[in-house]
Each structure stands twice: as C-alpha cells, then as structure tokens.
Motif scaffolding. Structure first.
Motif, short mmCIF file in Angstrom:
data_model
loop_
_atom_site.label_atom_id
_atom_site.label_comp_id
_atom_site.label_asym_id
_atom_site.label_seq_id
_atom_site.Cartn_x
_atom_site.Cartn_y
_atom_site.Cartn_z
N VAL A 5 0.85 -1.19 0.00
CA VAL A 5 0.00 0.00 0.00
C VAL A 5 0.89 1.24 0.00
N GLU A 6 0.75 2.03 -1.05
CA GLU A 6 1.54 3.26 -1.16
C GLU A 6 0.81 4.43 -0.50
N SER A 7 1.59 5.41 -0.06
CA SER A 7 1.04 6.65 0.48
C SER A 7 2.06 7.75 0.32
N GLY A 8 1.63 8.98 0.57
CA GLY A 8 2.55 10.11 0.53
C GLY A 8 2.48 10.96 -0.72
N GLY A 9 1.67 10.55 -1.67
CA GLY A 9 1.54 11.36 -2.87
C GLY A 9 0.78 12.65 -2.60
N GLY A 10 0.77 13.54 -3.59
CA GLY A 10 0.06 14.79 -3.43
C GLY A 10 0.47 15.79 -4.48
N LEU A 11 0.10 17.04 -4.24
CA LEU A 11 0.41 18.14 -5.14
C LEU A 11 1.56 18.95 -4.57
N VAL A 12 2.56 19.21 -5.39
CA VAL A 12 3.73 19.97 -4.94
C VAL A 12 4.19 20.86 -6.08
N GLN A 13 4.78 21.98 -5.74
CA GLN A 13 5.33 22.87 -6.76
C GLN A 13 6.67 22.35 -7.27
N ALA A 14 6.99 22.73 -8.49
CA ALA A 14 8.29 22.36 -9.06
C ALA A 14 9.41 22.82 -8.13
N GLY A 15 10.39 21.95 -7.95
CA GLY A 15 11.48 22.23 -7.05
C GLY A 15 11.27 21.71 -5.64
N ASP A 90 7.67 14.78 -13.62
CA ASP A 90 7.59 13.70 -12.63
C ASP A 90 6.15 13.37 -12.27
N THR A 91 5.21 14.15 -12.77
CA THR A 91 3.79 13.90 -12.50
C THR A 91 3.38 12.54 -13.04
N ALA A 92 2.83 11.72 -12.15
CA ALA A 92 2.46 10.34 -12.51
C ALA A 92 1.82 9.66 -11.32
N PHE A 107 8.67 -7.33 -15.31
CA PHE A 107 8.66 -8.77 -15.17
C PHE A 107 9.46 -9.24 -13.95
N SER A 108 10.28 -8.36 -13.38
CA SER A 108 11.07 -8.72 -12.19
C SER A 108 10.23 -8.75 -10.92
N TYR A 109 9.00 -8.27 -11.00
CA TYR A 109 8.19 -8.05 -9.79
C TYR A 109 6.89 -8.83 -9.83
N TYR A 110 6.58 -9.47 -8.70
CA TYR A 110 5.39 -10.31 -8.62
C TYR A 110 4.19 -9.57 -8.04
N TYR A 111 4.45 -8.66 -7.10
CA TYR A 111 3.37 -8.03 -6.35
C TYR A 111 3.43 -6.52 -6.55
N TRP A 112 2.23 -5.92 -6.66
CA TRP A 112 2.13 -4.50 -6.94
C TRP A 112 1.12 -3.83 -6.02
N GLY A 113 1.40 -2.58 -5.67
CA GLY A 113 0.44 -1.77 -4.94
C GLY A 113 -0.54 -1.11 -5.90
N GLN A 114 -1.47 -0.34 -5.34
CA GLN A 114 -2.50 0.31 -6.14
C GLN A 114 -2.05 1.67 -6.69
N GLY A 115 -0.99 2.20 -6.15
CA GLY A 115 -0.45 3.45 -6.67
C GLY A 115 -0.87 4.67 -5.87
N THR A 116 -0.06 5.71 -5.96
CA THR A 116 -0.37 7.00 -5.32
C THR A 116 -0.03 8.10 -6.32
N GLN A 117 -0.91 9.09 -6.40
CA GLN A 117 -0.76 10.15 -7.40
C GLN A 117 0.22 11.21 -6.91
N VAL A 118 1.14 11.57 -7.79
CA VAL A 118 2.05 12.69 -7.55
C VAL A 118 1.84 13.70 -8.67
N THR A 119 1.55 14.94 -8.29
CA THR A 119 1.34 16.00 -9.26
C THR A 119 2.29 17.14 -8.95
N VAL A 120 3.09 17.52 -9.93
CA VAL A 120 4.05 18.60 -9.76
C VAL A 120 3.62 19.76 -10.66
N SER A 121 3.33 20.88 -10.03
CA SER A 121 2.88 22.05 -10.78
C SER A 121 4.07 22.95 -11.13
#
Length: 122
Positions: A5-15, A90-92, A107-121
């Motif tokens: 489970v990923e966390s910590g994503g969000g909206l941040v300004q460039a830099g 880096d927005t993704a 292909f090296s990885y068996y298990y994946w999280g659902q993802g967290t959005q990162v947006t860089v303005s």
C-alpha cells in the motif's frame, strides 16, 4: 504473498520534495527486492528505482538519478522513495512492487500496490 500500500503522494510545486511510503504485509517481505515505477497519463509505466532485499544496493532511472533516493526498513516492512527537486514531468501515479530481483523491468516483480498520485505544478 505480499500486499503493498503506497502513500505520501500529493500536489507539490516544481522544485519541491515529497516522500512516498510503501507499507508491506507478509512474512517474506525482507526476502524481496522492491521497485518503484510510475505511469504518466497516456504513457506506459516506467521504472523509477529499485532497492535490493538488504537495502545495500539501489538502481535508478537516468531521469531521476541524483534527485530520488530509494530505501527500505525491513523491521518496519516499509519502503520509501524520497523525491527532491521535483519537475512537472515527474507527474504520474507511482507504484511500489516486490519481486525476487531488483531489476528495471516489470517482469522482475510479482506483487504491486495500487499506486499513489504525484502531481508537480510548474
């Protein structure tokens, strides 16, 4: 079996900076290498960084080298991606993944999280 489970994503300004976290469950977590991938809108998912099972070895995509740092804490079953000097490109959605090898391919990885959005303005 490993759940991520990923966390910590969000909206941040460039830099700016963000630290992503990936919480893992499962008794075998410490035996897996961990990877970070990202997928921008309209693009394929791409490799970002990987850290070996021990945490002693890391690899990075050229696009993030020198700006991102991957690490892990096996006692806490956590993986981190510290992202500095963020750019709009880096927005993704960022994913963590677990597998037997710290490789650059999905292909090296068996298990994946659902993802967290990162947006860089800009």
């Amino acid at each position: 079996q490993v759940q991520l489970v990923e966390s910590g994503g969000g909206l941040v300004q460039a830099g700016g900076s963000l630290r992503l976290s990936c919480a893992a469950s499962g008794r075998t977590f410490s035996s897996y290498a961990m990877g970070w991938f990202r997928q921008a809108p309209g693009k394929e998912r791409e490799f970002v960084a990987a850290v070996s099972w021990s945490g002693d070895s890391t690899i990075y995509a050229d696009s993030v080298k020198g700006r991102f740092t991957a690490s892990r804490d096996n006692a806490k079953k956590m993986v981190y991606l510290q992202m500095n000097s963020l750019k709009p490109e880096d927005t993704a959605v960022y994913y963590c993944a677990a597998g037997p090898l710290a490789g650059t391919g999905e292909f090296s990885y068996y298990y994946w999280g659902q993802g967290t959005q990162v947006t860089v303005s800009s």
